[in-house]
Design a protein around this motif. Structure first.
Motif, short mmCIF file in Angstrom:
data_model
loop_
_atom_site.label_atom_id
_atom_site.label_comp_id
_atom_site.label_asym_id
_atom_site.label_seq_id
_atom_site.Cartn_x
_atom_site.Cartn_y
_atom_site.Cartn_z
N SER A 158 0.83 -1.21 0.00
CA SER A 158 0.00 0.00 0.00
C SER A 158 0.86 1.26 0.00
O SER A 158 0.55 2.24 -0.66
N THR A 201 -5.57 2.15 2.66
CA THR A 201 -6.48 1.00 2.76
C THR A 201 -7.37 1.12 4.01
O THR A 201 -7.44 0.20 4.81
N SER A 247 -7.41 0.20 -3.66
CA SER A 247 -7.29 0.06 -2.21
C SER A 247 -7.49 -1.40 -1.79
O SER A 247 -6.72 -1.94 -0.98
N ALA A 294 -4.40 -3.34 -2.87
CA ALA A 294 -3.24 -3.09 -2.01
C ALA A 294 -3.41 -3.80 -0.67
O ALA A 294 -2.44 -4.34 -0.12
#
Ligand code: NCD
Length: 327
Positions: A6, A13, A34, A37
């Motif tokens: 991320s 996230t 998101s 990740a």
């Protein structure tokens, strides 16, 4: 050192914990940057624990059960889901092929999955019909993961492919990614292309006329604004590509042997080709690989396809824990 996906992707996230709990995974469109990740972060965490003290993982899915239903051939997808489930302490029921299930007696897919649902907590399904995973998932009260629906999608493969690109190149944005081979019939390239459209990449599609990327995928590429170009000659993009994604000609999906013979053997990556690529370009393949990559390339440091296989186990560990509400 654990790779912070991320952070590398510069994607937050928030509230992703347990976001896939109880959900089926049928299409790659379910994964935004998101969610993607977050999946990579969980996979990296499990990778680190697995290397350090794998017994600690055994609690995560202890006493959970998975049914692996494979009605088309598979080596990696079925083995990696089983290996992932075992690594997290869970158990697996495997049905391989129609021949050894009651589908041989005429039972249909829906009755088959409704039966398995009475035994297990989640199902992985591979089936020859496009849309079969979505259809089956719609009837189930437990998560179903699409392990490949004919020429349709292969979402978990796309996630492990993108994760491999990130691990190999330490970035996704800015890369030129070249997909080669049977882009019409190969499901992995359909899901991967769609997943890549959320990033700042450049795409090349290299295929003969009869195996071009389907129009519905090209339409999505156009709508996304991601720059792309179609080629028939692989050498045109040899020096500008950062990631080559080679695929097998899908013999079983051709109408005739004659059609197949027109396409097979058109692209082949050998050591001479590898000598002419960027020094940090990587070669990937979802496998199985027939003769589209010369066997001596297997040991080339830039050939990433066996590392790609290994990454699949950790991505599937993450996905299983997520749909079962444990991550
Ligand atoms: C692929 C598949 O089944 O779609 N294999 C895989 O899952 N790694 C690729 C193929 O069969 O060519």
């Amino acid at each position: 050192m654990v790779l912070q996906a991320s952070a590398l992707l510069n994607v937050a996230t928030p509230e992703r914990n347990k976001w896939l709990k109880g959900k089926s995974i049928v299409a790659i469109s379910q994964f935004d940057p998101s969610g993607t990740a977050y999946t990579f972060d969980v996979a990296e965490e499990y990778r680190e624990i697995f290397a350090d003290n794998r017994r600690r993982l055994k609690e995560i899915l202890f006493a959970f059960q998975l049914a692996n239903l494979f009605f088309e051939p598979s080596t990696r997808t079925s083995s990696s889901f089983a290996s992932a489930m075992f690594a997290l302490g869970g158990d697996v029921i495997s049905i391989n092929g129609v021949t050894y299930s009651s589908m041989e007696k005429g039972e249909d897919l829906i009755h088959t999955v409704l039966t398995e649902q009475e035994y297990v907590d989640a199902i992985v399904l591979r089936h020859k019909d496009v849309g079969s995973a979505a259809k089956a998932a719609g009837r189930l009260g437990i998560p179903l993961i699409n392990g490949g629906d004919g020429e349709g999608e292969h979402p978990t493969q796309a996630l492990l492919d993108l994760y491999t690109i990130l691990r190999e190149q330490k970035r996704i944005n800015g890369l030129t990614i070249t997909l080669i081979g049977d882009l019409k019939r190969g499901r992995t390239v359909h899901s991967l292309t769609e997943l890549l459209l959320s990033y700042d990449v450049r795409l090349n599609f290299v295929a003969p006329e009869v195996s071009r990327m389907p129009v519905h995928i090209i339409e999505k590429v156009k709508a996304s604004g991601v720059p792309y170009q179609e080629y028939t000659d692989l050498h045109e993009v040899q020096k500008t590509t950062d990631v080559f994604y080679m695929t097998r000609v899908q013999k079983e999906r051709f109408d005739s042997e004659e059609e197949y013979n027109k396409v097979k053997g058109l692209y082949r990556i050998d050591m001479a080709f590898m000598a002419g690529i960027k020094s940090d370009a990587k070669l990937m393949h979802p496998l199985p690989c027939l003769d589209e990559i010369a066997r001596e390339v297997d040991v080339h440091p830039n050939a990433a396809y066996f590392r790609q296989v290994g990454n699949g186990k950790f991505i599937r560990m993450a996905l299983l824990a997520m749909v079962l509400g444990q991550a």
